[in-house]
Design a protein around this motif. Structure first.
Motif, short mmCIF file in Angstrom:
data_model
loop_
_atom_site.label_atom_id
_atom_site.label_comp_id
_atom_site.label_asym_id
_atom_site.label_seq_id
_atom_site.Cartn_x
_atom_site.Cartn_y
_atom_site.Cartn_z
N MET A 142 -9.48 -86.92 16.06
CA MET A 142 -8.32 -87.63 15.52
C MET A 142 -8.71 -88.58 14.39
O MET A 142 -7.99 -88.69 13.40
CB MET A 142 -7.61 -88.39 16.63
CG MET A 142 -6.31 -88.99 16.17
SD MET A 142 -5.23 -87.78 15.40
CE MET A 142 -4.25 -87.34 16.76
N SER A 143 -9.84 -89.26 14.49
CA SER A 143 -10.23 -90.19 13.42
C SER A 143 -10.48 -89.44 12.12
O SER A 143 -10.19 -89.95 11.03
CB SER A 143 -11.46 -91.01 13.83
OG SER A 143 -12.56 -90.15 14.06
N ASN A 144 -11.00 -88.20 12.20
CA ASN A 144 -11.20 -87.39 10.99
C ASN A 144 -9.87 -87.01 10.35
O ASN A 144 -9.74 -87.03 9.13
CB ASN A 144 -11.99 -86.12 11.32
CG ASN A 144 -13.41 -86.40 11.72
OD1 ASN A 144 -13.95 -87.46 11.43
ND2 ASN A 144 -14.02 -85.46 12.40
N ILE A 145 -8.90 -86.67 11.18
CA ILE A 145 -7.57 -86.32 10.69
C ILE A 145 -6.94 -87.52 9.99
O ILE A 145 -6.40 -87.41 8.89
CB ILE A 145 -6.66 -85.85 11.86
CG1 ILE A 145 -7.24 -84.64 12.56
CG2 ILE A 145 -5.23 -85.61 11.38
CD1 ILE A 145 -7.40 -83.41 11.73
N GLN A 146 -7.03 -88.68 10.62
CA GLN A 146 -6.45 -89.89 10.03
C GLN A 146 -7.13 -90.24 8.72
O GLN A 146 -6.47 -90.64 7.75
CB GLN A 146 -6.53 -91.04 11.02
CG GLN A 146 -5.58 -90.84 12.19
CD GLN A 146 -5.77 -91.85 13.30
OE1 GLN A 146 -6.89 -92.19 13.66
NE2 GLN A 146 -4.66 -92.32 13.84
N LEU A 147 -8.44 -90.09 8.64
CA LEU A 147 -9.17 -90.39 7.40
C LEU A 147 -8.74 -89.43 6.29
O LEU A 147 -8.47 -89.85 5.16
CB LEU A 147 -10.68 -90.28 7.63
CG LEU A 147 -11.55 -90.47 6.40
CD1 LEU A 147 -11.39 -91.87 5.83
CD2 LEU A 147 -13.01 -90.21 6.75
N GLY A 148 -8.66 -88.16 6.61
CA GLY A 148 -8.24 -87.18 5.61
C GLY A 148 -6.84 -87.45 5.10
O GLY A 148 -6.59 -87.41 3.88
N TYR A 149 -5.93 -87.74 6.00
CA TYR A 149 -4.55 -88.01 5.57
C TYR A 149 -4.43 -89.33 4.83
O TYR A 149 -3.60 -89.46 3.93
CB TYR A 149 -3.59 -87.96 6.76
CG TYR A 149 -3.01 -86.58 6.92
CD1 TYR A 149 -2.01 -86.12 6.09
CD2 TYR A 149 -3.50 -85.72 7.90
CE1 TYR A 149 -1.49 -84.84 6.22
CE2 TYR A 149 -2.98 -84.45 8.04
CZ TYR A 149 -1.98 -84.01 7.20
OH TYR A 149 -1.48 -82.75 7.34
N SER A 150 -5.26 -90.30 5.14
CA SER A 150 -5.20 -91.55 4.38
C SER A 150 -5.64 -91.30 2.94
O SER A 150 -5.10 -91.89 2.00
CB SER A 150 -6.04 -92.65 5.03
OG SER A 150 -7.41 -92.38 4.90
N ARG A 151 -6.59 -90.41 2.76
CA ARG A 151 -7.04 -90.06 1.40
C ARG A 151 -5.95 -89.29 0.66
O ARG A 151 -5.71 -89.52 -0.52
CB ARG A 151 -8.33 -89.27 1.47
CG ARG A 151 -9.48 -90.14 1.91
CD ARG A 151 -10.77 -89.39 2.00
NE ARG A 151 -11.85 -90.31 2.35
CZ ARG A 151 -13.05 -89.93 2.71
NH1 ARG A 151 -13.35 -88.64 2.76
NH2 ARG A 151 -13.96 -90.82 3.01
N ILE A 152 -5.30 -88.37 1.35
CA ILE A 152 -4.20 -87.63 0.74
C ILE A 152 -3.07 -88.58 0.36
O ILE A 152 -2.47 -88.46 -0.70
CB ILE A 152 -3.69 -86.52 1.69
CG1 ILE A 152 -4.73 -85.43 1.82
CG2 ILE A 152 -2.35 -85.96 1.22
CD1 ILE A 152 -4.45 -84.42 2.91
N ASN A 153 -2.80 -89.54 1.23
CA ASN A 153 -1.74 -90.52 0.97
C ASN A 153 -2.04 -91.34 -0.29
O ASN A 153 -1.15 -91.65 -1.07
CB ASN A 153 -1.57 -91.43 2.18
CG ASN A 153 -0.22 -92.08 2.22
OD1 ASN A 153 0.78 -91.40 2.05
ND2 ASN A 153 -0.19 -93.37 2.43
N LYS A 154 -3.31 -91.69 -0.50
CA LYS A 154 -3.71 -92.43 -1.71
C LYS A 154 -3.43 -91.60 -2.96
O LYS A 154 -2.97 -92.12 -3.98
CB LYS A 154 -5.18 -92.83 -1.65
CG LYS A 154 -5.45 -93.94 -0.68
CD LYS A 154 -6.93 -94.27 -0.64
CE LYS A 154 -7.20 -95.31 0.43
NZ LYS A 154 -8.63 -95.62 0.56
N ILE A 155 -3.72 -90.30 -2.89
CA ILE A 155 -3.47 -89.42 -4.03
C ILE A 155 -1.98 -89.34 -4.31
O ILE A 155 -1.55 -89.46 -5.46
CB ILE A 155 -4.05 -88.01 -3.76
CG1 ILE A 155 -5.57 -88.08 -3.70
CG2 ILE A 155 -3.57 -87.02 -4.81
CD1 ILE A 155 -6.23 -86.84 -3.16
#
Length: 51
Positions: A32-45
Motif C-alpha cells: 500500500m505504501s508503494n501505491i500511495q507513493l506512486g499516486y502522490s507522484r502522479i498527483n503532482k504531475i
C-alpha cells in the motif's frame, strides 16, 4: 479510501475482468505504501499540468 485528491483505491483496484473471473484484486497491505507513493507522484504531475 482516497489515495490522492484525484484518485481513490476503489478506482485503482476496479476490474470488470477480475470481478467476472473472481480474481482478488485487492492491494496487499505491505504494498500500500508503494501505491500511495506512486499516486502522490502522479498527483503532482496532474497539478503541474492543471488537468
Amino acid at each position: 479510501m482516497k489515495l490522492t485528491e484525484h484518485f481513490t483505491l476503489e478506482e485503482f483496484t476496479h476490474s470488470t475482468t477480475a470481478s467476472r473471473l473472481k480474481i482478488n484484486n485487492c492491494v496487499p497491505t505491505d504494498l500500500m505504501s508503494n501505491i500511495q507513493l506512486g499516486y502522490s507522484r502522479i498527483n503532482k504531475i496532474i497539478s503541474k499540468l492543471a488537468l
